[in-house]
Design an enzyme around this catalytic site. Structure first.
Site, short mmCIF file in Angstrom:
data_model
loop_
_atom_site.label_atom_id
_atom_site.label_comp_id
_atom_site.label_asym_id
_atom_site.label_seq_id
_atom_site.Cartn_x
_atom_site.Cartn_y
_atom_site.Cartn_z
NE ARG A 49 -3.67 -2.75 0.63
CZ ARG A 49 -3.70 -3.59 1.50
NH1 ARG A 49 -3.26 -3.81 2.15
NH2 ARG A 49 -5.10 -4.37 1.23
CG ASP A 51 -2.46 -6.21 -1.65
OD1 ASP A 51 -4.14 -5.80 -2.03
OD2 ASP A 51 -3.01 -6.77 0.04
CG HIS A 106 -6.12 -8.53 -1.35
ND1 HIS A 106 -6.13 -7.30 -1.02
CD2 HIS A 106 -6.62 -9.25 -0.82
CE1 HIS A 106 -6.91 -7.07 0.16
NE2 HIS A 106 -7.05 -8.47 0.11
CG ASP A 149 -5.69 -11.80 2.55
OD1 ASP A 149 -5.62 -12.41 1.80
OD2 ASP A 149 -6.47 -10.24 3.42
CD GLU A 150 -9.25 -8.36 2.57
OE1 GLU A 150 -10.22 -8.19 4.34
OE2 GLU A 150 -8.56 -8.37 2.52
CD1 TRP A 205 -7.83 -12.99 8.18
CD2 TRP A 205 -8.39 -10.70 8.93
NE1 TRP A 205 -8.45 -12.75 7.13
CE2 TRP A 205 -8.55 -11.60 7.76
CE3 TRP A 205 -8.79 -10.21 9.23
CZ2 TRP A 205 -9.64 -10.62 6.98
CZ3 TRP A 205 -10.01 -9.18 8.60
CH2 TRP A 205 -10.33 -9.46 7.33
CE1 TYR A 207 -5.19 -7.95 11.85
CE2 TYR A 207 -6.04 -6.61 10.14
CZ TYR A 207 -6.33 -8.27 10.27
OH TYR A 207 -5.34 -8.77 9.77
CG ASP A 247 -4.55 -1.08 10.46
OD1 ASP A 247 -4.76 -2.00 11.45
OD2 ASP A 247 -5.90 -0.89 9.37
CD1 TRP A 269 -3.46 -4.95 8.29
CD2 TRP A 269 -2.72 -5.35 6.51
NE1 TRP A 269 -3.52 -6.63 8.32
CE2 TRP A 269 -2.98 -6.53 7.02
CE3 TRP A 269 -2.26 -4.70 5.59
CZ2 TRP A 269 -2.80 -7.87 6.60
CZ3 TRP A 269 -1.67 -6.40 4.49
CH2 TRP A 269 -2.24 -7.67 5.22
CB THR A 270 1.14 0.60 4.82
OG1 THR A 270 1.34 0.26 4.02
CG2 THR A 270 2.22 -0.25 6.30
CD GLU A 271 -5.06 -0.59 4.30
OE1 GLU A 271 -4.19 -0.36 4.91
OE2 GLU A 271 -5.53 -1.33 3.59
#
Length: 763
Positions: free
Chosen positions: A169, A198, A269, A332-333, A399, A424, A426, A474-476
């Site tokens: 990110r 990602d 992702h 994931d996701e 998670w 988490y 973030d 997580w670096t968004e």
């Protein structure tokens, strides 16, 4: 295969020390707290003449000695000489010796006559050296220092003590990663999970597929941040790590007993690689611009043999770079909409005998797992890899709470605990407006420290499959390296203690006592951290005779607050804060937190201006809802400081509680706008839109969120301003006090308008 061995050794060592005498707090500030510690009389003088001795021919011990010497020079300006052999009779020296402690365990004896660190393995010698360094850095400063006389027997509770860094990110420099590895090693963390891939970016050079970095490593930031205001040209953001840089970083980490576990996301992702090589995806024309979005994307790899050949090629290069036992494959996701809608995918699933898309993902992960098995590696993935059937020998990183860990353990699989939201990083650390951008939920240092990696929700048999815990960065919203460090530390120090120290040794009050020493060490290592939760925060209210009452409190309520009025720097001799202060207009209040007589955090300055009573920041206003609350950074200006908005993107709305409208008021709002760059699927349609009365929209003021609209401030030119701007309007008089609800009208969620601060001044 370092990590798997350390996991097994940790279980043996932890069992051996399970009945250890609790570590004594005393004057020692070691973190993680050792498994067994006792104090003795006297101290060992560490000076410029001190030498480090290792056995002749013990290359590993000599290497650890050099590392200890280098670290002492870096942080105390002392550089002991490393010598092979034994110290002369009567010489007070540091000795690194081989002994009975196994795995990562060690013993340390400190006395006026010398310091001896004993361990069977290099990892144990290294961690003993880190404990010695901590004994030497309990106080900030350079030059000689006396080490307290102690006897320590120590070994980790868990073998996986980790941090995940998301470099996809936002991209971090190699220098920053080295600094974080240094801080991890100093606190006996041994696993860096490196999220390299990602939707937003591919960060690892792959020789066979150069477009992965030529195309996939770069994007245009969303909103005003994506265009140079002077030239109008598009700004390109990104970067990647060359294979030479990766080899160097892997070796640097290994020398500090840190194993880097790479993550290559699949099957979801995957927008960045699909943009680079569209044949890997399900649908044509992948949207390159969407890589500046955050959230869960629908773009998945397809099930073609060519795609698996691509992934095998990539993983071969990855495994050549990373010697770790584990290779993380994400999992994931993975939103299955594209697979469901694709006739080709459905036909392939039928041929393969897969009854649904969950089984298709299981097939995907297991096929990749076989390739890893053939290279002698172990697959690890997020807990979604459980769906549709788990690959043999797979390890699950849980998670979504603890359910994934419990399910994996019941199937006989190992698991790493990394549950949202506690792990988490973030999430913000306090409710202060001084916190950096991130998620709106508060996950405090105490919240993290209170997490037990052997939770009561699991049976004793299931807990045996827990190999450790991990924090995730997580670096968004961590656009800069300093923000990454501030979000990670000091919470990672709490994770380190819960992963290393026996459960019977952990104590929140004693952990607090050690925080000043921890801050001094992080300062010495050059690593940033978030001190805001420790610092005094002020709450103002009207006082008698035109004065302002000021209540002080820190988010964590640690230590004591000392203050001065008039400009002097607070010290331990300054006034102790005990109750709200009555300050005259423009009195200068300075306050600071102290723990055990040592300063903790910065000095906070406050001018008690009565006008401050009429102003609240967007963080201080009450949110109308908390569906998806974020601390969002403004997208302008492109350089310099930007505002940070506290906003629920699913319903932007703020409440000024208890507004006195008896005389009417003038409302002045400093506002901004941010691009709505969030992939939230159909939930986007659930965001309420209020119909504007003017082309640019308005800021509406309501008596309660479902009540009468009493004012509407047109945005006008502010709607076109990418950075902060100010609007004003009159609020009519109403008897009594009211909760005012502030909402923007708009034709679209993009951009989303937000409040930076509001002043409500009576007429």
């Amino acid at each position: 295969m370092i990590l798997a061995r350390s996991v097994a050794a940790a279980l043996v060592s932890a069992f051996a020390l399970a009945a250890a005498v609790p570590a004594l707090a005393g004057p020692v500030a070691l973190t993680p707290i050792p498994a067994k510690l006792s104090m003795a009389e006297g101290s060992f003088p560490l000076t410029a003449k001190t030498r480090i001795f290792v056995a002749k021919g013990d290359v590993e011990a000599r290497g650890v000695g050099v590392q200890l010497s280098d670290l002492l020079f870096r942080t105390r300006r002392l550089k002991p000489v490393v010598v092979e052999g034994a110290p002369s009779t009567g010489e007070a020296a540091i000795v690194l010796a081989r002994g009975a402690a196994t795995g990562e365990g060690y013993a340390l004896q400190s006395a006026p006559s010398g310091v001896t660190i004993t361990a069977a393995k290099r990892a144990g010698l290294f961690y003993g050296a880190m404990t010695l360094w901590q004994l030497a850095t309990q106080e900030a400063g350079n030059g000689p220092v006396d080490l307290p006389a102690v006897a320590i027997e120590d070994a980790p509770r868990f073998g996986w003590r980790g941090l995940m860094i998301d470099s996809a990110r936002h991209f971090q420099s190699v220098e920053t990663l080295r600094g974080i590895i240094d801080a991890m090693a100093a606190h006996k963390l041994n696993t860096l999970h490196w999220h390299l891939v990602d939707d937003q970016g591919w960060r690892l050079e792959i020789k066979k597929y150069p477009k992965l970095t030529q195309v996939g490593a770069w994007r245009t930031p969303a909103g005003a941040a994506g265009k140079d205001p002077k030239t109008g040209k598009t700004i390109r953001y990104g970067g990647f790590y060359t294979q030479d840089q990766v080899r160097e970083l892997v070796a640097y980490a290994a020398a500090r007993n840190v194993t880097i576990v790479p993550e290559i996301e699949m099957p979801g992702h995957a927008l960045a690689p699909i943009v680079a090589y569209p044949q890997l995806g399900v649908n044509a024309n992948p949207p390159a611009i969407d890589r500046n979005n955050w959230g869960v994307f629908p773009w998945l790899y397809n099930l073609d043999d060519g795609t698996f050949a691509f992934l095998n090629d990539v993983l071969d290069e990855v495994m050549d770079l990373f010697p770790s036992d584990y290779i993380h494959v994400g999992g994931d996701e993975a939103v299955k909409d594209q697979w469901k809608a694709s006739a080709k995918i459905q036909a392939q699933m039928k041929t393969l005998g897969l009854k649904d898309e969950h089984e298709a993902q299981s097939y995907f992960i297991q096929r990749v797992g076989k390739h890893l098995d053939a290279r002698g590696r172990r697959l690890i993935g997020w807990d979604e890899i459980l769906e549709g059937g788990l690959a043999p020998n797979a390890t699950v990183m849980s998670w979504r709470g603890l359910e994934g860990a419990i399910a994996a353990a019941r199937l006989g699989h190992d698991t790493v605990l990394s549950p949202w939201p506690l792990m988490y990083l973030d999430n913000r650390q306090s409710a202060s407006p001084d916190e950096p951008p991130g998620r709106g939920r508060v996950v405090s240092l105490k919240d993290v420290y209170d997490f037990d990696p052997a939770p009561k929700e699991m049976t004793e048999a299931e807990r045996k499959h827990v190999i450790g815990l991990q924090g995730n960065a997580w670096t968004e919203h961590m656009r800069t390296d300093v923000r990454l460090e501030r979000q990670v530390f000091p919470r990672l120090v709490a994770i380190a203690e819960r992963g290393w120290s026996p459960a019977t040794q952990t104590d929140w009050a004693d952990f607090n006592r050690r925080m000043p020493a921890e801050f001094a060490r992080l300062d010495a290592l050059g690593v940033a951290y978030d001190a805001v939760p420790f610092e005094p925060q002020a709450k103002l209210s009207p006082g008698q005779g035109g004065k302002v009452d000021v209540a002080l409190a820190s988010s964590l309520a640690i230590g004591e607050i000392r203050y001065t009025v008039g400009g002097a720097e607070p010290t331990t001799a300054s006034s102790l804060y005990e109750k709200p202060l009555a300050l005259a207009a423009n009195d200068k209040l300075r306050a600071r937190t102290f723990v055990g007589g040592r300063a903790l955090g910065r000095i906070r300055d406050l001018s008690a201006n009565p006008d401050s009573l009429f102003t609240r920041t967007g963080h201080q206003l009450k949110a109308c809802s908390d569906k998806l609350t974020l601390l969002l950074e403004d997208d302008a200006p492109t350089t310099g400081e930007r505002a940070v908005f506290h906003v629920d993107i699913m319903g932007p709305c703020w409440i000024w509680e208890g507004a006195d409208l008896s005389k009417g008021a003038t409302l002045t709002a400093r506002i901004g706008q941010v691009p709505f760059n969030f992939q939230i699927g159909a939930d986007r349609e659930k965001i309420p839109l209020r119909k504007p009365s003017t082309p640019e929209g308005e800021l509406e003021v309501l008596l309660g969120c479902e009540g009468e609209r009493i004012a509407a401030l047109p945005l006008g030119k502010a709607a076109q301003e990418p950075a902060l701007s100010t609007i004003r309007g009159k609020i009519p008089a109403r008897a009594g006090k009211h909760d005012l609800c502030l909402m923007f009208t708009s034709k679209s969620v993009d951009p989303t308008f937000a409040i930076d601060r509001v002043t409500l001044k009576p007429n």
